[in-house]
Design a protein around this motif. Structure first.
Motif, short mmCIF file in Angstrom:
data_model
loop_
_atom_site.label_atom_id
_atom_site.label_comp_id
_atom_site.label_asym_id
_atom_site.label_seq_id
_atom_site.Cartn_x
_atom_site.Cartn_y
_atom_site.Cartn_z
N GLN A 15 -14.28 108.60 -123.14
CA GLN A 15 -13.65 109.90 -122.98
C GLN A 15 -12.30 109.70 -122.31
O GLN A 15 -12.21 109.01 -121.30
CB GLN A 15 -14.52 110.81 -122.12
N ARG A 16 -11.27 110.32 -122.86
CA ARG A 16 -9.95 110.23 -122.24
C ARG A 16 -10.00 110.91 -120.88
O ARG A 16 -10.61 111.96 -120.72
CB ARG A 16 -8.90 110.90 -123.10
N LEU A 35 -5.06 103.58 -112.61
CA LEU A 35 -5.31 104.87 -113.24
C LEU A 35 -6.30 104.64 -114.37
O LEU A 35 -6.08 103.76 -115.22
CB LEU A 35 -4.00 105.44 -113.79
N ILE A 36 -7.40 105.38 -114.38
CA ILE A 36 -8.37 105.28 -115.46
C ILE A 36 -7.88 106.14 -116.61
O ILE A 36 -7.71 107.34 -116.46
CB ILE A 36 -9.77 105.73 -115.02
N ARG A 37 -7.66 105.52 -117.77
CA ARG A 37 -7.17 106.24 -118.95
C ARG A 37 -8.32 106.68 -119.85
O ARG A 37 -8.27 107.75 -120.44
CB ARG A 37 -6.20 105.35 -119.74
N GLY A 43 -17.81 101.09 -119.67
CA GLY A 43 -16.55 100.48 -119.28
C GLY A 43 -15.42 101.48 -119.17
O GLY A 43 -15.63 102.69 -119.23
N ALA A 44 -14.20 100.93 -119.03
CA ALA A 44 -13.04 101.79 -118.84
C ALA A 44 -11.77 101.07 -119.30
O ALA A 44 -11.72 99.84 -119.34
CB ALA A 44 -12.89 102.16 -117.37
N LYS A 45 -10.76 101.87 -119.64
CA LYS A 45 -9.43 101.33 -119.87
C LYS A 45 -8.60 101.75 -118.66
O LYS A 45 -8.54 102.93 -118.32
CB LYS A 45 -8.81 101.88 -121.16
N LEU A 46 -7.98 100.76 -118.02
CA LEU A 46 -7.25 100.98 -116.78
C LEU A 46 -5.77 100.75 -116.98
O LEU A 46 -5.37 99.85 -117.73
CB LEU A 46 -7.76 100.03 -115.69
N PHE A 90 -18.34 97.35 -117.55
CA PHE A 90 -19.21 97.42 -116.38
C PHE A 90 -20.33 96.40 -116.58
O PHE A 90 -21.06 96.47 -117.57
CB PHE A 90 -19.80 98.81 -116.20
N ILE A 91 -20.45 95.43 -115.65
CA ILE A 91 -21.45 94.39 -115.81
C ILE A 91 -22.64 94.59 -114.89
O ILE A 91 -23.57 93.82 -114.92
CB ILE A 91 -20.86 92.98 -115.64
N GLU A 92 -22.62 95.64 -114.12
CA GLU A 92 -23.77 96.05 -113.33
C GLU A 92 -23.89 97.55 -113.46
O GLU A 92 -22.89 98.23 -113.68
CB GLU A 92 -23.59 95.70 -111.85
N PRO A 93 -25.08 98.09 -113.32
CA PRO A 93 -25.19 99.55 -113.36
C PRO A 93 -24.41 100.16 -112.22
O PRO A 93 -24.09 99.50 -111.23
CB PRO A 93 -26.69 99.81 -113.22
N GLN A 94 -24.13 101.42 -112.36
CA GLN A 94 -23.44 102.18 -111.31
C GLN A 94 -24.17 101.96 -110.00
O GLN A 94 -25.38 102.14 -109.91
CB GLN A 94 -23.45 103.64 -111.72
N LEU A 95 -23.46 101.55 -108.95
CA LEU A 95 -24.11 101.16 -107.71
C LEU A 95 -24.49 102.33 -106.80
O LEU A 95 -25.29 102.17 -105.90
CB LEU A 95 -23.22 100.18 -106.94
N ASN A 96 -23.96 103.52 -107.04
CA ASN A 96 -24.30 104.67 -106.20
C ASN A 96 -25.23 105.64 -106.90
O ASN A 96 -25.44 106.74 -106.44
CB ASN A 96 -23.03 105.41 -105.75
N ARG A 97 -25.78 105.24 -108.03
CA ARG A 97 -26.68 106.10 -108.79
C ARG A 97 -28.05 106.12 -108.10
O ARG A 97 -28.56 105.08 -107.73
CB ARG A 97 -26.82 105.54 -110.20
#
Length: 114
Positions: A15-16, A35-37, A43-46, A90-97
Motif C-alpha cells: 500500500q502506498r 520515509l516509508i513509500r 516488507g517496505a520500500k524506503l 521483514f525477516i521477523e514477525p512484527q515485534l510489538n504484535r
C-alpha cells in the motif's frame, strides 16, 4: 542479500504510504530517519535522506504509531537499493504484535447436546 529488483513479484500487496520511520543498525549504535513509500505485511520500500547513503544489509525498522504511542519494530533485510530507494523484507514477525490466541481458546464451542 539477494539480487532481486524492485520489479520482482511480491508475496504481499504493498500500500502506498508516506510515513516517517527510523532505520537502526550497528547494534543500535547507528540510526537515521527514512520515509516509508510503500508498506505491506512482508516488507517496505524506503526512501533514504540522501542518495549517497548505503543501507546496511540488515537493520531494524522502527515505525511510530501516533494513535497508540507504541512504535512497531521490524527486523529487515535489504533486498535491493537504487540511489535513495531501498527495498526491505521483514525477516521477523512484527515485534510489538500481541501473541495470537489459539482458536481452541478464543472460539467458544457452539455445539449443544440434547
Amino acid at each position: 542479500m539477494s539480487g532481486s529488483s524492485p520489479e520482482s513479484p511480491r508475496q504481499h500487496t504493498r500500500q502506498r504510504t508516506l510515513k516517517g520511520a527510523r532505520m537502526v543498525f550497528n547494534d543500535g549504535k547507528s540510526s537515521f530517519d527514512v520515509l516509508i513509500r510503500d508498506l505491506s505485511e512482508g516488507g517496505a520500500k524506503l526512501k533514504l535522506g540522501s542518495a549517497s547513503w548505503t543501507a546496511p544489509d540488515t537493520f531494524d525498522l522502527i515505525i511510530p504509531n501516533p494513535n497508540t504511542g507504541v512504535p512497531t519494530k521490524h527486523h529487515c533485510e535489504k533486498r535491493w537499493q537504487r540511489s535513495d530507494l531501498v527495498g526491505a523484507r521483514f525477516i521477523e514477525p512484527q515485534l510489538n504484535r500481541p501473541p495470537a490466541i489459539p482458536a481452541a481458546i478464543s472460539a467458544p464451542n457452539l455445539t449443544t447436546r440434547s
